[in-house]
Motif scaffolding. Sequence first.
Motif, mmCIF file in Angstrom:
data_model
loop_
_atom_site.group_PDB
_atom_site.id
_atom_site.type_symbol
_atom_site.label_atom_id
_atom_site.label_comp_id
_atom_site.label_asym_id
_atom_site.label_seq_id
_atom_site.Cartn_x
_atom_site.Cartn_y
_atom_site.Cartn_z
ATOM 1 N N GLY A 67 15.691 -8.010 6.773
ATOM 2 C CA GLY A 67 15.147 -8.292 5.450
ATOM 3 C C GLY A 67 14.833 -7.020 4.678
ATOM 4 N N ASN A 68 14.036 -7.154 3.643
ATOM 5 C CA ASN A 68 13.740 -6.046 2.736
ATOM 6 C C ASN A 68 12.537 -5.245 3.246
ATOM 7 O OD1 ASN A 68 13.441 -4.299 0.591
ATOM 8 N ND2 ASN A 68 13.850 -5.863 -0.954
ATOM 9 N N PHE A 69 12.795 -4.496 4.302
ATOM 10 C CA PHE A 69 11.789 -3.626 4.916
ATOM 11 C C PHE A 69 11.275 -2.604 3.903
ATOM 12 C CE2 PHE A 69 10.625 0.249 7.157
ATOM 13 C CZ PHE A 69 10.055 -0.154 8.355
ATOM 14 N N ASP A 70 12.181 -2.042 3.108
ATOM 15 C CA ASP A 70 11.814 -1.007 2.146
ATOM 16 C C ASP A 70 10.755 -1.501 1.171
ATOM 17 O OD1 ASP A 70 14.032 -0.039 3.464
ATOM 18 O OD2 ASP A 70 14.974 0.801 1.671
ATOM 19 N N ALA A 71 10.912 -2.734 0.702
ATOM 20 C CA ALA A 71 9.972 -3.264 -0.274
ATOM 21 C C ALA A 71 8.587 -3.438 0.335
ATOM 22 C CB ALA A 71 10.470 -4.600 -0.813
ATOM 23 N N MET A 72 8.536 -3.898 1.574
ATOM 24 C CA MET A 72 7.230 -4.044 2.212
ATOM 25 C C MET A 72 6.571 -2.687 2.420
ATOM 26 S SD MET A 72 4.777 -5.840 3.277
ATOM 27 C CE MET A 72 5.320 -7.540 3.476
ATOM 28 N N TRP A 73 7.350 -1.685 2.812
ATOM 29 C CA TRP A 73 6.799 -0.342 2.961
ATOM 30 C C TRP A 73 6.211 0.133 1.633
ATOM 31 C CZ3 TRP A 73 5.884 3.101 6.865
ATOM 32 C CH2 TRP A 73 5.566 4.407 6.480
ATOM 33 N N LYS A 74 6.939 -0.127 0.562
ATOM 34 C CA LYS A 74 6.483 0.322 -0.758
ATOM 35 C C LYS A 74 5.178 -0.378 -1.147
ATOM 36 C CE LYS A 74 9.661 1.359 -3.626
ATOM 37 N NZ LYS A 74 10.762 1.327 -4.623
ATOM 38 N N LEU A 75 5.073 -1.662 -0.850
ATOM 39 C CA LEU A 75 3.824 -2.376 -1.128
ATOM 40 C C LEU A 75 2.658 -1.771 -0.351
ATOM 41 C CD1 LEU A 75 5.087 -6.071 -1.074
ATOM 42 C CD2 LEU A 75 4.177 -4.854 -3.068
#
Length: 338
Positions: free
Chosen positions: A306-314
Amino acid sequence: MIRLLAALVALTLSMPASAQIIIGHRGASGERPEHTLAAYALAVEQGADYIEPDLVPTRDGRLIARHENEISGTTNVADLPEFADRKTTKVIDGEEVTGWFTEDFDLFELYRLRAKERLPAIRPENAKYDGEFPLVTLEEIIVWAKIAEKETGKRVGLYPELKHHAYFASIGLDTVPMLLNTLKAAGYTKDDPVLIQSFEPTPLVQVKFRSGFRTVQLMSATGGPVDAPQLTYAQFMAPDGLKQVAGYAHAIGVPIASVLNADGSPTALVQNAHDAGLEVHVYTLRRENAFLPPALQVGDDPAGIGNFDAMWKLLAHARVDGVFTDNPGDAGKLKIEP
């Protein structure tokens, strides 16, 4: 879902994100069976600042790295007929558990076991390593870490968790002196990159005032510590509770949902913790769809990425100070340096 996506877009316009330490959760357990030297080595290779061994004792008082003292889910113990009679049922922290337990084996018996993947349906690639890696002690992890430091020129931080301290102390296996004696024998002091964590405050207080090592109070979304049943983790997370925790802890370790609202915006917890003088480390960032909110999933396969990058950014914009992750390589590509 729409609100979460909107929050992601808004991040590009919000205040600068904070730097975070990367904690290899049980090693690089997204790519190797957890709590093996292979998982720890890959985590360091991928840029983790700390590796996280969960520690449970053997019958002869040695600390071994396993997620739980019940080991049928992470080893081949159930396949070995010579240990069939060790299967039993116990009450651990108020819950009845059936299986095989490290405290019923001496170290050399446990050396006969081999690790296996805990989540084979989600991580079939990891399951290919089943039977390949032995169990390891804290001493062996430290020896390996010191070799890795010489080879890489980078310190390998240790972030051990003391599991079920009250239970083990009740059966004569107090894990606090086991841990502190092992660290002292290896030459570690309070100035080294060592963070000691537990869901129970009692061992953390003991560690803090016996050794000076930095400690981390773990908290879950519900319930409370087994060694202080009159308290709840919700009380710990309240502003007054955080001030009390700061008296013996350097940081708190909390679920991701405790620092992010459903729409992706930060809760008040990080600011309140920082106001109390505490760092905030969150668990556990994983890249598979099964562990991400629906808005960040890609496709329908729970094992899909999934969108690991987006969760990291959050998490970065929530200003957390550290992230436990099964995928330190992915996190390292996104890490924001101070």
